[in-house]
Each structure stands twice: as C-alpha cells, then as structure tokens.
Design an enzyme around this catalytic site. Sequence first.
Site, mmCIF file in Angstrom:
data_model
loop_
_atom_site.group_PDB
_atom_site.id
_atom_site.type_symbol
_atom_site.label_atom_id
_atom_site.label_comp_id
_atom_site.label_asym_id
_atom_site.label_seq_id
_atom_site.Cartn_x
_atom_site.Cartn_y
_atom_site.Cartn_z
ATOM 1 N N GLY A 14 -3.016 1.447 1.575
ATOM 2 C CA GLY A 14 -2.140 0.451 0.946
ATOM 3 C C GLY A 14 -2.549 -0.973 1.281
ATOM 4 O O GLY A 14 -1.698 -1.860 1.389
ATOM 5 N N THR A 16 -3.831 -3.334 -0.384
ATOM 6 C CA THR A 16 -3.603 -4.423 -1.343
ATOM 7 C C THR A 16 -2.132 -4.827 -1.382
ATOM 8 O O THR A 16 -1.758 -5.805 -2.024
ATOM 9 C CB THR A 16 -4.075 -4.046 -2.762
ATOM 10 N N GLY A 17 -1.287 -4.062 -0.695
ATOM 11 C CA GLY A 17 0.131 -4.441 -0.612
ATOM 12 C C GLY A 17 0.323 -5.546 0.404
ATOM 13 O O GLY A 17 -0.577 -5.855 1.186
ATOM 14 N N ARG A 18 1.506 -6.135 0.398
ATOM 15 C CA ARG A 18 1.779 -7.266 1.292
ATOM 16 C C ARG A 18 1.582 -6.923 2.748
ATOM 17 O O ARG A 18 0.887 -7.617 3.486
ATOM 18 C CB ARG A 18 3.222 -7.705 1.105
ATOM 19 N N LEU A 19 2.204 -5.832 3.196
ATOM 20 C CA LEU A 19 2.102 -5.463 4.606
ATOM 21 C C LEU A 19 0.740 -4.841 4.912
ATOM 22 O O LEU A 19 0.133 -5.140 5.939
ATOM 23 C CB LEU A 19 3.218 -4.493 4.988
ATOM 24 N N ARG A 39 -7.927 2.513 -4.259
ATOM 25 C CA ARG A 39 -8.118 3.184 -5.542
ATOM 26 C C ARG A 39 -9.146 2.410 -6.366
ATOM 27 O O ARG A 39 -9.212 1.193 -6.287
ATOM 28 C CB ARG A 39 -6.830 3.160 -6.362
ATOM 29 N N LYS A 51 -7.767 -9.903 -2.831
ATOM 30 C CA LYS A 51 -7.412 -9.457 -1.476
ATOM 31 C C LYS A 51 -8.528 -8.588 -0.890
ATOM 32 O O LYS A 51 -8.873 -8.714 0.286
ATOM 33 C CB LYS A 51 -6.113 -8.648 -1.509
ATOM 34 N N LYS A 136 12.276 8.541 3.665
ATOM 35 C CA LYS A 136 11.537 8.194 4.894
ATOM 36 C C LYS A 136 11.856 9.182 6.012
ATOM 37 O O LYS A 136 10.962 9.599 6.760
ATOM 38 C CB LYS A 136 11.887 6.765 5.333
ATOM 39 N N ARG A 140 9.433 11.803 8.345
ATOM 40 C CA ARG A 140 9.523 11.938 9.807
ATOM 41 C C ARG A 140 9.608 13.404 10.210
ATOM 42 O O ARG A 140 8.918 13.855 11.127
ATOM 43 C CB ARG A 140 10.779 11.259 10.338
#
Length: 307
Positions: A14, A16-19, A39, A51, A136, A140
């Site tokens: 992930g 390219t995401g913000r986090l 991807r 990015k 979520k 877990r």
Amino acid sequence: MEMKAEKSKILVIGVTGRLGFELAKASINASHPTFGLVRDSAFSDPHKSQKLHLLSHSGVTLLKGSLQDEESLIEAIKRVDVVICAVSSKQVPEQKLLIPAIKKAGCVKRFIPSEFGLDADKTRVSNMDNNFYSNKAEIRRIVEAEGIPYTLVCCNFFTSYLLPSLVQPGLKAPPRDKVSIFGDGTVKGVFMKENDVAAFTINTVDDPRTLNKVLYLRPPGNVCSMNELVEIWEGKISKKLEKNYVSEEELLMKIKATPYPDNMEMVFIYSAFVKGDQTYFDVELEGSQLYPHTKYTTISEFLETLV
C-alpha cells in the site's frame, strides 16, 4: 565483540496510500532495506507514479505484484523479514489473501496488519460502523489463530481527518465564528500525524517488547477533548467562538437520519468524543514512552498551520 543485529528487511503493502508512503519513507530513514509491493496499474496513475518515483529515488525497491496474485506476493514476502500492510479500510478484508501467503513464505518475523486507527477490540459502535472495526478485528483473530508473530499499531485519528475542520462534520477548514461541541466536550480523543505514526511503527519492528502486542499512540500534546481543542484554536485566532453543544441523543438521531457512508464522520466523532473509545481504557505500551526520542507534531503545532 558483539555484532549489532542487522536491521530487518521490510515490505510495505500500500505504498501509494497516504500512510503506506510515509511508512516506506520512515523505513528507509531508519536504514531498513525497504520494499514496496505495487500493482502494475499504479505506474500509469500520475499521482501514484509520482509517489513511486520519489520512493524509488530514496532507495525503496519496488516489486510488481498484488494481494490477488499469490505467486508475486509470496515472491515479494520471501525477500523480507517484516511485512507491514497499509491498505485502506475498504481493503482490510483482502488481508485474508495475505495471511496464507505469509504462512507459506515461512520467513516473516513480524506482521503489522492494516489497523492504524482505534483499537478494533475496544470500540463500542459495532452496530453502527458498517463493519469498519469488525473487519479489522476479524483479521486480528486470523493472525492469532495462524500463530503469525505480529504487532498492532493503534494510533487513533490521523490529524488529516476531522482535525482540519476542528471536528465539524462537513467543514473543510476550522470555524472562526461558531462551533459545535459533541457531548459535554470533556471526553478526550487522540490525533497523530501520518509521518509520526509511520516513525513509531518502524521503531517497533525489531523491538522484542512489541512482539505480539498492541502499541498505542497517545503522546502528551496529542490527547485532547473538544473543549480543549476549541480553546487551543481560540487562542490561535485570538477570538472566542460561539459554542453549540450537541447532546448524545441529538448526535445519534443525526447519525440514524443520515445514510451510510455520509454518516461515518459522525459515527467516528460519537465513538471518540462521546463514548471515549480512544481513551477510556489504560494501555500497557504507549509509543512516546517506549520511544522517547521519536519526535512528533502536537495538536497545537498542527492547528498552527491552519491559522
């Protein structure tokens, strides 16, 4: 002479995401050999490819693949010791494809799943959040059942969410005349900047103290009630705001009257600032106590940028 342990090799999913982008940068900054799973389609998206260019320039090795392509996924995992997943909340269930791949690769010393919000086991809005937290929590349970070594990072809210409007649903900037305060305004929430969350997360990967544990981020200066937020903002603009207190009942009625997903902002506000889901319980591991040298942006410093 004792050899210093080598830094773990880290795969970020992930990027390219913000986090995810911040996690990859923080990993490189901390001198970890860093890989990003990307991807094919991301390279043709102008925003994402920019990015990717920045990351690759800073030393991140980009590997083509996706959660849906098991072969490329296992190949990528086999190159690292630690997997950090930072997919968006909508993609959280897709980690069900990642867990068996981690298991098959057999080399992962630590998995950090895509949590990065409120503690999914502690929130009390499960009947109104459209499975946001139960998805979520389910991941877990699978990770625990499979015996994969993990660390969970619960950073509560990002400063880019709700704080730019001073927790006013629908607004894009903080108010300068009147403000709504939900509940009695004394319940405390927590806001963290994405790059700070990333830095704290990277600190955990080789730390035995965080193995199979939850790291919470509640540093001094980042835990704040709505009354305190408004007061900080009033101080910055040298002006008192007209306050409208919205009761729990009124807020719940608004949530019910607003269709999903437009009501989610209010659900999160209800959870944090009325129910106190971010702060009602004590925590064993808190990031700023565990890593006192890690610098972070406080709520006051963030609000300063909005004046």
